[in-house]
Write a protein that holds these residues in place. Structure first.
Motif, PDB file in Angstrom:
ATOM      1  N   LYS A  28      38.113   6.666  24.910  1.00 18.59           N
ATOM      2  CA  LYS A  28      39.442   6.852  24.880  1.00 18.59           C
ATOM      3  C   LYS A  28      40.219   6.653  23.507  1.00 18.59           C
ATOM      4  O   LYS A  28      41.274   6.398  23.841  1.00 18.59           O
ATOM      5  N   GLU A  37      35.847  10.970  24.244  1.00 16.26           N
ATOM      6  CA  GLU A  37      35.565  10.773  25.320  1.00 16.26           C
ATOM      7  C   GLU A  37      33.974  10.364  25.020  1.00 16.26           C
ATOM      8  O   GLU A  37      33.258  11.348  24.583  1.00 16.26           O
ATOM      9  N   GLN A  86      34.251  22.360  31.916  1.00 12.09           N
ATOM     10  CA  GLN A  86      35.459  22.160  32.917  1.00 12.09           C
ATOM     11  C   GLN A  86      35.841  20.499  33.115  1.00 12.09           C
ATOM     12  O   GLN A  86      37.013  20.286  33.102  1.00 12.09           O
ATOM     13  N   ARG A  87      34.845  19.696  33.501  1.00 11.64           N
ATOM     14  CA  ARG A  87      34.850  18.344  33.514  1.00 11.64           C
ATOM     15  C   ARG A  87      35.116  17.525  32.627  1.00 11.64           C
ATOM     16  O   ARG A  87      35.580  16.393  32.611  1.00 11.64           O
ATOM     17  N   SER A  89      37.276  18.047  29.880  1.00 15.17           N
ATOM     18  CA  SER A  89      38.710  17.695  29.480  1.00 15.17           C
ATOM     19  C   SER A  89      39.766  18.821  30.148  1.00 15.17           C
ATOM     20  O   SER A  89      39.263  19.907  30.730  1.00 15.17           O
ATOM     21  N   HIS A  90      40.899  18.490  30.066  1.00 16.14           N
ATOM     22  CA  HIS A  90      41.786  19.428  30.769  1.00 16.14           C
ATOM     23  C   HIS A  90      41.819  20.774  30.111  1.00 16.14           C
ATOM     24  O   HIS A  90      42.047  21.862  30.621  1.00 16.14           O
ATOM     25  N   GLU A  91      41.686  20.698  28.797  1.00 13.40           N
ATOM     26  CA  GLU A  91      41.643  21.707  27.945  1.00 13.40           C
ATOM     27  C   GLU A  91      40.591  22.660  28.328  1.00 13.40           C
ATOM     28  O   GLU A  91      40.570  23.935  28.474  1.00 13.40           O
ATOM     29  N   ARG A  93      38.615  22.942  31.081  1.00  8.69           N
ATOM     30  CA  ARG A  93      39.103  23.418  32.543  1.00  8.69           C
ATOM     31  C   ARG A  93      40.239  24.576  32.529  1.00  8.69           C
ATOM     32  O   ARG A  93      39.974  25.734  33.002  1.00  8.69           O
ATOM     33  N   ASP A  94      41.284  24.244  31.453  1.00  4.46           N
ATOM     34  CA  ASP A  94      42.384  25.615  31.461  1.00  4.46           C
ATOM     35  C   ASP A  94      41.769  26.598  30.836  1.00  4.46           C
ATOM     36  O   ASP A  94      41.963  27.743  31.173  1.00  4.46           O
ATOM     37  N   GLN A  95      40.745  26.293  29.613  1.00  2.27           N
ATOM     38  CA  GLN A  95      40.117  27.572  28.830  1.00  2.27           C
ATOM     39  C   GLN A  95      39.617  28.487  29.945  1.00  2.27           C
ATOM     40  O   GLN A  95      39.530  29.744  30.117  1.00  2.27           O
ATOM     41  N   ASP A  97      39.773  28.497  33.289  1.00  4.36           N
ATOM     42  CA  ASP A  97      40.476  29.145  34.245  1.00  4.36           C
ATOM     43  C   ASP A  97      41.345  30.466  33.651  1.00  4.36           C
ATOM     44  O   ASP A  97      41.214  31.528  34.217  1.00  4.36           O
TER      45      ASP A  97
END
Length: 142
Positions: A28, A37, A86-87, A89-91, A93-95, A97
């Motif tokens: 981090k 990460e 997906q797991r 990073s938020h980016e 997962r957002d991509q 979706d």
């Protein structure tokens, strides 16, 4: 596109103690404004990751594997790759979706998408290419 550059690297360290030290010091943190990460993995996972371009090639641009068993195994690998994104990073997962919404299939679960859908997403995501163009290629080939 204005997508952030992402990447993945495997680092092999000589001892478990050194691995723990690197994890404690770097997890981090940032290197040149890039968030880090760290995930422990096996040599098998590293080999699977390096084999990913071959899997993508099977479904993007050169047809599908010869046997249905091979295709099922490859789909499982593609689903795993998407789920890691997906797991991871938020980016990521957002991509996914966003891509699933562009395909208008009504679901975001990678297991419910075709190998071609998964492979096109992975190709576009890893290369930083347009998800809109990847989805359009799917729609135009249908």
């Amino acid at each position: 596109p204005d997508y952030k550059k992402t990447g993945e690297a495997f680092v092999v360290l000589g001892t478990e103690d050194l691995a723990d030290q690197v994890y404690d010091e770097k997890q981090k943190q940032e290197i040149q404004n890039r968030y880090i990460e760290i995930f422990k993995s096996t040599e098998e996972e590293m080999a699977q990751s390096q084999a990913k371009p071959d899997i993508l090639q099977d479904f993007v641009g050169s047809g599908s594997p010869a046997s249905s068993r091979a295709q099922a195994q490859d789909k499982e690998q593609l689903v795993r790759e998407v789920k890691l994104i997906q797991r991871g990073s938020h980016e990521g997962r957002d991509q996914w979706d966003k891509y699933a919404a562009l395909l208008a299939t009504g679901n975001r679960d990678p297991r419910l998408h075709s190998c071609e859908h998964l492979a096109r997403f992975l190709k576009a995501f890893t290369r930083g290419e347009s998800l809109e163009e990847a989805a359009e290629q799917i729609r135009s080939s249908s």
